[in-house]
Scaffold this active site. Structure first.
Site, PDB file in Angstrom:
ATOM      1  CE  LYS A  13     -14.145   2.320   2.191  1.00 39.04           C
ATOM      2  NZ  LYS A  13     -13.625   1.201   1.516  1.00 39.04           N
ATOM      3  NE  ARG A  88     -14.724  -4.530   4.312  1.00 36.89           N
ATOM      4  CZ  ARG A  88     -13.813  -3.620   4.626  1.00 36.89           C
ATOM      5  NH1 ARG A  88     -13.960  -2.884   5.694  1.00 36.89           N
ATOM      6  NH2 ARG A  88     -12.764  -3.443   3.849  1.00 36.89           N
ATOM      7  NE  ARG A 127      -2.612   1.059  -0.319  1.00 31.29           N
ATOM      8  CZ  ARG A 127      -3.861   1.115   0.118  1.00 31.29           C
ATOM      9  NH1 ARG A 127      -4.549   2.235   0.030  1.00 31.29           N
ATOM     10  NH2 ARG A 127      -4.441   0.042   0.612  1.00 31.29           N
ATOM     11  NE  ARG A 155      -2.854  -2.407   4.139  1.00 28.42           N
ATOM     12  CZ  ARG A 155      -4.008  -1.755   4.081  1.00 28.42           C
ATOM     13  NH1 ARG A 155      -4.025  -0.445   4.139  1.00 28.42           N
ATOM     14  NH2 ARG A 155      -5.150  -2.399   3.957  1.00 28.42           N
ATOM     15  NE  ARG A 166      -8.403  -5.592   0.993  1.00 30.51           N
ATOM     16  CZ  ARG A 166      -7.600  -4.524   1.042  1.00 30.51           C
ATOM     17  NH1 ARG A 166      -6.384  -4.594   0.543  1.00 30.51           N
ATOM     18  NH2 ARG A 166      -8.006  -3.403   1.593  1.00 30.51           N
TER      19      ARG A 166
END
Ligand code: AMP
Length: 213
Positions: A13, A88, A127, A155, A166
């Site tokens: 996104k 959300r 990532r 992260r 998540r």
């Protein structure tokens, strides 16, 4: 044009949003970026938000709704906006409806980017971000070159266990929004598997059909 971009974390996104905003002359509102900036600056909001974010949980609705309410008042969004990461939950969506109708604004569409969870886990768990430049790499698909001289870190919320959390939160709290916006005729599903350009072309087709509503 006023858009909402829905889709699980790591579905692409953020990257697609930047392109849409450039091509359609609108501004992106990323609640994740707003929160991360607050965490970095160690504001009161940042300290509270970090506790939820590091666990892969959602920050409470009241906090998020207040952030969006003050954001939408800014003149930056007169030509339109793309909401990336908000709403959300159903209460967030209802609050947004209320704010927009008070301001006399209408949504053009809600894009729903669909990517299978296993692919997302592979994408995000590899990532890495460069400490110095903030540039995003992927250890398999987009590894740094030796001359990039990077200092990579992961992260906190990109760790595999947190991603799984998540994704579960997305399934239980955010996915009901697809039905919510479908009943208003606003939700458009996009296949998010494929290379960036391919997925972007699918998005543009939908957006161009929703310019005048
Ligand atoms: P994102 O970069 O959009 O994946 O957001 C990163 C994290 O920020 C999420 O996992 C949540 O903890 C928090 N967050 C961002 N947007 C929201 C929102 N609209 N409601 C609740 N929490 C949010």
């Amino acid at each position: 044009m006023r858009l909402i971009f829905l889709g699980p974390p790591g579905s692409g996104k953020g990257t697609q949003s930047q392109n849409i905003c450039k091509d359609y002359g609108i501004k992106q509102i990323s609640t994740g970026d707003i929160l991360r900036k607050n965490v970095k600056d160690q504001t009161e909001l940042g300290k509270i938000a970090a506790e939820y974010m590091n666990k892969g949980e959602l920050v409470p609705d009241k906090i998020m709704i207040d952030i969006i309410a003050s954001e939408l008042k800014k003149p930056d969004y007169l030509k339109g906006f793309l909401l990336d990461g908000f709403p959300r939950t159903i209460p967030q969506a209802e609050a947004l409806d209320g704010m927009m109708s008070k301001m006399g604004l209408k949504l053009n569409c809600v894009l729903v980017l669909e990517v299978p969870h296993e692919e997302i886990i592979q994408r995000i768990s590899l990532r890495r971000v460069d400490k110095k430049t903030g540039k995003i790499y992927h250890l398999l698909f987009n590894p740094p070159l030796p001359e990039d001289n990077v200092e990579l870190y992961q992260r906190e919320d990109d760790k595999e266990e947190t991603i799984r959390r998540r994704l579960m939160v997305y399934e239980s709290q955010t996915k009901p929004l697809i039905k919510y916006y479908s009943s208003m005729g606003l939700a458009f599903k996009i296949n998010g598997v494929g290379d960036f350009k391919e997925v972007y072309e699918r998005i543009v087709k939908v957006l161009d059909s929703r310019l005048e509503v």
